[in-house]
Design a protein around this motif. Structure first.
Motif, PDB file in Angstrom:
ATOM      1  N   UNK A 142       8.368  11.473 -16.678  1.00  0.00           N
ATOM      2  CA  UNK A 142       8.569  10.600 -15.529  1.00  0.00           C
ATOM      3  C   UNK A 142       7.580  10.947 -14.436  1.00  0.00           C
ATOM      4  N   UNK A 143       7.134   9.923 -13.718  1.00  0.00           N
ATOM      5  CA  UNK A 143       6.231  10.127 -12.596  1.00  0.00           C
ATOM      6  C   UNK A 143       7.020   9.993 -11.305  1.00  0.00           C
ATOM      7  N   UNK A 144       6.687  10.825 -10.367  1.00  0.00           N
ATOM      8  CA  UNK A 144       7.314  10.784  -9.057  1.00  0.00           C
ATOM      9  C   UNK A 144       6.242  10.577  -8.002  1.00  0.00           C
ATOM     10  N   UNK A 145       6.573   9.838  -6.977  1.00  0.00           N
ATOM     11  CA  UNK A 145       5.650   9.572  -5.885  1.00  0.00           C
ATOM     12  C   UNK A 145       6.300  10.014  -4.578  1.00  0.00           C
ATOM     13  N   UNK A 146       5.490  10.564  -3.701  1.00  0.00           N
ATOM     14  CA  UNK A 146       5.986  10.919  -2.371  1.00  0.00           C
ATOM     15  C   UNK A 146       5.060  10.293  -1.335  1.00  0.00           C
ATOM     16  N   UNK A 147       5.635   9.942  -0.219  1.00  0.00           N
ATOM     17  CA  UNK A 147       4.855   9.366   0.879  1.00  0.00           C
ATOM     18  C   UNK A 147       4.646  10.445   1.927  1.00  0.00           C
ATOM     19  N   UNK A 148       3.396  10.798   2.164  1.00  0.00           N
ATOM     20  CA  UNK A 148       3.063  11.804   3.177  1.00  0.00           C
ATOM     21  C   UNK A 148       1.924  11.273   4.039  1.00  0.00           C
ATOM     22  N   UNK A 149       1.870  11.731   5.270  1.00  0.00           N
ATOM     23  CA  UNK A 149       0.758  11.320   6.125  1.00  0.00           C
ATOM     24  C   UNK A 149      -0.388  12.329   5.985  1.00  0.00           C
TER      25      UNK A 149
END
Length: 61
Positions: free
Chosen positions: A4-11
């Motif tokens: 599974x792929x996971x994505x995170x939102x970071x600045x």
């Protein structure tokens, strides 16, 4: 086994902090004469990760 792929939102600031932390960990491991393969892999993934701009829509309730 399914990968599974996971994505995170970071600045950009958070990205910079992550890269600096991984680099510090890598330098510490090198100084101790330990393997850095796992840290290198994660560091390369973070550095080469595509930057995508998106809008966040906040809804009430």
């Amino acid at each position: 086994m399914r990968c599974e792929k996971y994505y995170i939102a970071i600045d950009e600031n958070e990205r910079r902090i992550i890269i600096n932390a991984l680099n510090s960990l890598r330098n510490k491991l090198l100084a101790e004469g330990r393997y850095t393969d796992a840290v290198n892999d994660v560091l390369i993934k973070v550095v080469n990760a595509p930057v995508r701009k998106f809008k966040v829509k906040i809804t009430e309730g």
